[in-house]
Design a protein around this motif. Structure first.
Motif, PDB file in Angstrom:
ATOM      1  N   VAL A   1     -79.651 -26.362   1.022  1.00  0.00           N
ATOM      2  CA  VAL A   1     -80.344 -27.335   1.298  1.00  0.00           C
ATOM      3  C   VAL A   1     -81.207 -26.935   2.369  1.00  0.00           C
ATOM      4  O   VAL A   1     -81.141 -27.128   3.744  1.00  0.00           O
ATOM      5  CB  VAL A   1     -80.085 -29.105   0.882  1.00  0.00           C
ATOM      6  N   TYR A   2     -82.748 -27.203   2.211  1.00  0.00           N
ATOM      7  CA  TYR A   2     -83.502 -27.356   2.956  1.00  0.00           C
ATOM      8  C   TYR A   2     -83.880 -29.150   3.319  1.00  0.00           C
ATOM      9  O   TYR A   2     -84.682 -29.816   2.958  1.00  0.00           O
ATOM     10  CB  TYR A   2     -84.971 -26.805   3.312  1.00  0.00           C
TER      11      TYR A   2
ATOM     12  N   PRO B   1     -74.928 -28.830   0.781  1.00  0.00           N
ATOM     13  CA  PRO B   1     -74.178 -28.744  -0.880  1.00  0.00           C
ATOM     14  C   PRO B   1     -73.196 -27.699  -1.046  1.00  0.00           C
ATOM     15  O   PRO B   1     -72.328 -27.381  -2.204  1.00  0.00           O
ATOM     16  CB  PRO B   1     -75.333 -28.145  -1.642  1.00  0.00           C
ATOM     17  N   LEU B   2     -73.223 -26.574  -0.329  1.00  0.00           N
ATOM     18  CA  LEU B   2     -71.799 -25.867  -0.006  1.00  0.00           C
ATOM     19  C   LEU B   2     -70.022 -26.325  -0.061  1.00  0.00           C
ATOM     20  O   LEU B   2     -69.579 -25.743  -1.234  1.00  0.00           O
ATOM     21  CB  LEU B   2     -71.501 -24.838   1.122  1.00  0.00           C
ATOM     22  N   TRP B   3     -69.947 -27.110   1.051  1.00  0.00           N
ATOM     23  CA  TRP B   3     -68.179 -28.047   0.356  1.00  0.00           C
ATOM     24  C   TRP B   3     -68.777 -28.315  -0.744  1.00  0.00           C
ATOM     25  O   TRP B   3     -67.286 -28.110  -0.515  1.00  0.00           O
ATOM     26  CB  TRP B   3     -68.920 -28.540   2.436  1.00  0.00           C
TER      27      TRP B   3
ATOM     28  N   MET C   1     -84.271 -27.598   8.707  1.00  0.00           N
ATOM     29  CA  MET C   1     -83.306 -27.140   9.004  1.00  0.00           C
ATOM     30  C   MET C   1     -82.810 -26.590   7.652  1.00  0.00           C
ATOM     31  O   MET C   1     -83.112 -27.751   6.262  1.00  0.00           O
ATOM     32  CB  MET C   1     -82.816 -28.273   9.334  1.00  0.00           C
ATOM     33  N   ILE C   2     -81.891 -25.449   7.484  1.00  0.00           N
ATOM     34  CA  ILE C   2     -80.814 -25.650   6.396  1.00  0.00           C
ATOM     35  C   ILE C   2     -79.354 -26.023   7.015  1.00  0.00           C
ATOM     36  O   ILE C   2     -79.051 -26.152   7.715  1.00  0.00           O
ATOM     37  CB  ILE C   2     -80.634 -23.985   6.476  1.00  0.00           C
TER      38      ILE C   2
ATOM     39  N   LYS D   1     -75.916 -21.624  -8.329  1.00  0.00           N
ATOM     40  CA  LYS D   1     -76.927 -21.273  -7.506  1.00  0.00           C
ATOM     41  C   LYS D   1     -77.300 -21.390  -6.746  1.00  0.00           C
ATOM     42  O   LYS D   1     -76.503 -22.039  -5.887  1.00  0.00           O
ATOM     43  CB  LYS D   1     -78.334 -22.428  -8.533  1.00  0.00           C
ATOM     44  N   VAL D   2     -78.789 -20.928  -5.974  1.00  0.00           N
ATOM     45  CA  VAL D   2     -78.407 -20.766  -4.440  1.00  0.00           C
ATOM     46  C   VAL D   2     -78.872 -22.493  -3.882  1.00  0.00           C
ATOM     47  O   VAL D   2     -78.223 -23.029  -2.878  1.00  0.00           O
ATOM     48  CB  VAL D   2     -80.136 -20.224  -3.703  1.00  0.00           C
ATOM     49  N   GLU D   3     -79.495 -23.618  -4.518  1.00  0.00           N
ATOM     50  CA  GLU D   3     -79.116 -25.084  -4.272  1.00  0.00           C
ATOM     51  C   GLU D   3     -78.275 -25.833  -4.593  1.00  0.00           C
ATOM     52  O   GLU D   3     -77.966 -26.688  -3.947  1.00  0.00           O
ATOM     53  CB  GLU D   3     -80.523 -25.598  -5.166  1.00  0.00           C
TER      54      GLU D   3
END
Length: 70
Positions: free
Chosen positions: A62-63, A6-8, A1-2, A56-58
């Motif tokens: 997160v996976y 982290p975005l928020w 699941m993605i 960054k993407v991370e």
């Protein structure tokens, strides 16, 4: 699941609101809704988010492995 958790956290840390994304960066309300609902987004959208937030993407996703999958 993605997970976009982290975005928020990144947005909060950088003082960027969804209002700012929509009005300053012309970010789609539909895309923000997809992110809130945990739906898929394109790599182009991911690139836009990283550019806007300077991250960054991370810092966006997160996976999380699904325990029921083998």
């Amino acid at each position: 699941m993605i997970s976009y958790r982290p975005l928020w956290e990144t947005m909060r840390r950088k003082n960027v609101t969804t209002y700012t994304q929509i009005n300053k960066y012309q970010f789609s309300k539909g895309t923000l809704d997809s992110l809130k609902q945990g739906r898929n987004i394109s790599t182009a959208t991911l690139d836009d988010i990283c550019r806007i937030l300077g991250c960054k993407v991370e810092d966006v996703l997160v996976y999380i492995p699904n325990e029921t999958q083998t």
